[in-house]
Design a protein around this motif. Structure first.
Motif, PDB file in Angstrom:
ATOM      1  N   MET A 101      25.351 -16.917  32.922  1.00 30.71           N
ATOM      2  CA  MET A 101      25.428 -17.761  31.747  1.00 30.71           C
ATOM      3  C   MET A 101      24.400 -17.338  30.708  1.00 30.71           C
ATOM      4  N   ASN A 102      23.244 -16.853  31.108  1.00 33.22           N
ATOM      5  CA  ASN A 102      22.226 -16.372  30.191  1.00 33.22           C
ATOM      6  C   ASN A 102      22.696 -15.160  29.409  1.00 33.22           C
ATOM      7  N   GLU A 103      23.588 -14.374  30.005  1.00 33.32           N
ATOM      8  CA  GLU A 103      24.109 -13.190  29.331  1.00 33.32           C
ATOM      9  C   GLU A 103      24.939 -13.570  28.113  1.00 33.32           C
ATOM     10  N   ASN A 104      25.555 -14.717  28.176  1.00 28.09           N
ATOM     11  CA  ASN A 104      26.428 -15.167  27.098  1.00 28.09           C
ATOM     12  C   ASN A 104      25.652 -15.748  25.917  1.00 28.09           C
ATOM     13  N   ILE A 105      24.445 -16.245  26.143  1.00 29.68           N
ATOM     14  CA  ILE A 105      23.653 -16.893  25.099  1.00 29.68           C
ATOM     15  C   ILE A 105      23.356 -15.950  23.932  1.00 29.68           C
ATOM     16  N   PRO A 106      22.914 -14.700  24.155  1.00 28.78           N
ATOM     17  CA  PRO A 106      22.689 -13.815  22.999  1.00 28.78           C
ATOM     18  C   PRO A 106      23.956 -13.583  22.178  1.00 28.78           C
ATOM     19  N   GLY A 107      25.091 -13.477  22.832  1.00 27.75           N
ATOM     20  CA  GLY A 107      26.360 -13.305  22.124  1.00 27.75           C
ATOM     21  C   GLY A 107      26.709 -14.530  21.296  1.00 27.75           C
ATOM     22  N   GLU A 108      26.456 -15.706  21.854  1.00 30.11           N
ATOM     23  CA  GLU A 108      26.725 -16.952  21.133  1.00 30.11           C
ATOM     24  C   GLU A 108      25.782 -17.090  19.944  1.00 30.11           C
ATOM     25  N   ARG A 109      24.537 -16.701  20.139  1.00 27.84           N
ATOM     26  CA  ARG A 109      23.571 -16.751  19.031  1.00 27.84           C
ATOM     27  C   ARG A 109      24.009 -15.821  17.906  1.00 27.84           C
ATOM     28  N   GLN A 110      24.475 -14.644  18.278  1.00 31.88           N
ATOM     29  CA  GLN A 110      24.931 -13.674  17.269  1.00 31.88           C
ATOM     30  C   GLN A 110      26.122 -14.235  16.494  1.00 31.88           C
ATOM     31  N   LYS A 111      27.069 -14.858  17.209  1.00 31.06           N
ATOM     32  CA  LYS A 111      28.235 -15.451  16.552  1.00 31.06           C
ATOM     33  C   LYS A 111      27.804 -16.581  15.617  1.00 31.06           C
ATOM     34  N   ALA A 112      26.839 -17.377  16.073  1.00 31.84           N
ATOM     35  CA  ALA A 112      26.344 -18.479  15.247  1.00 31.84           C
ATOM     36  C   ALA A 112      25.661 -17.948  13.987  1.00 31.84           C
ATOM     37  N   LYS A 113      24.883 -16.868  14.145  1.00 34.56           N
ATOM     38  CA  LYS A 113      24.221 -16.261  12.985  1.00 34.56           C
ATOM     39  C   LYS A 113      25.248 -15.710  11.997  1.00 34.56           C
ATOM     40  N   GLU A 114      26.282 -15.049  12.527  1.00 35.92           N
ATOM     41  CA  GLU A 114      27.321 -14.494  11.666  1.00 35.92           C
ATOM     42  C   GLU A 114      28.056 -15.605  10.914  1.00 35.92           C
ATOM     43  N   LYS A 115      28.353 -16.686  11.625  1.00 36.35           N
ATOM     44  CA  LYS A 115      29.026 -17.828  10.996  1.00 36.35           C
ATOM     45  C   LYS A 115      28.135 -18.421   9.910  1.00 36.35           C
ATOM     46  N   ASN A 116      26.860 -18.539  10.220  1.00 35.04           N
ATOM     47  CA  ASN A 116      25.886 -19.076   9.274  1.00 35.04           C
ATOM     48  C   ASN A 116      25.820 -18.201   8.018  1.00 35.04           C
ATOM     49  N   MET A 117      25.823 -16.890   8.198  1.00 34.59           N
ATOM     50  CA  MET A 117      25.758 -15.967   7.063  1.00 34.59           C
ATOM     51  C   MET A 117      27.024 -16.075   6.206  1.00 34.59           C
ATOM     52  N   GLN A 118      28.173 -16.239   6.861  1.00 35.92           N
ATOM     53  CA  GLN A 118      29.427 -16.400   6.113  1.00 35.92           C
ATOM     54  C   GLN A 118      29.383 -17.691   5.284  1.00 35.92           C
ATOM     55  N   GLU A 119      28.879 -18.752   5.891  1.00 33.63           N
ATOM     56  CA  GLU A 119      28.761 -20.018   5.172  1.00 33.63           C
ATOM     57  C   GLU A 119      27.803 -19.885   3.991  1.00 33.63           C
TER      58      GLU A 119
END
Length: 112
Positions: free
Chosen positions: A1-19
């Motif tokens: 589950m820890n492996e997925n957290i960096p990927g989720e953070r990256q997706k959140a950052k990308e979404k944030n940048m798009q917004e």
């Protein structure tokens, strides 16, 4: 589950940048519209000043036609237009402040 957290953070950052980009674009569009109304307000105020200097016989442009009209009705029309434009500019100001606030909040979040 820890492996997925960096990927989720990256997706959140990308979404944030798009917004952020969307908000910035919306803010720029809003500012352009506000500037157009400010220009129109200055033109209307200048027309009112010129109207005061004129005699009773005045003309107004409607498309490519120049039509004779009375000074009193022209003044009322310009005053109403001035009020309407002023209200629109104030509304743009409120929207601008709201978008700027959202932009700043997202920007702070993105910098974390």
């Amino acid at each position: 589950m820890n492996e997925n957290i960096p990927g989720e953070r990256q997706k959140a950052k990308e979404k944030n940048m798009q917004e952020l980009q969307m908000l910035e674009q919306n803010l720029q569009n809003l500012l352009l519209q506000k500037q157009a109304f400010q220009f129109e307000l200055r033109e209307t105020q200048a027309a009112l000043k010129e109207l005061e200097k004129s005699g009773e016989e005045v003309f107004k442009m409607i498309g490519q036609l120049m039509i004779k009209t009375d000074k009193k009705s022209m003044k009322e029309e310009l005053i109403n237009k001035e009020k309407m434009i002023d209200l629109r500019i104030k509304e743009f100001g409120k929207q601008e402040r709201a978008l700027a606030g959202k932009f700043e909040a997202l920007q702070k979040e993105a910098l974390k």
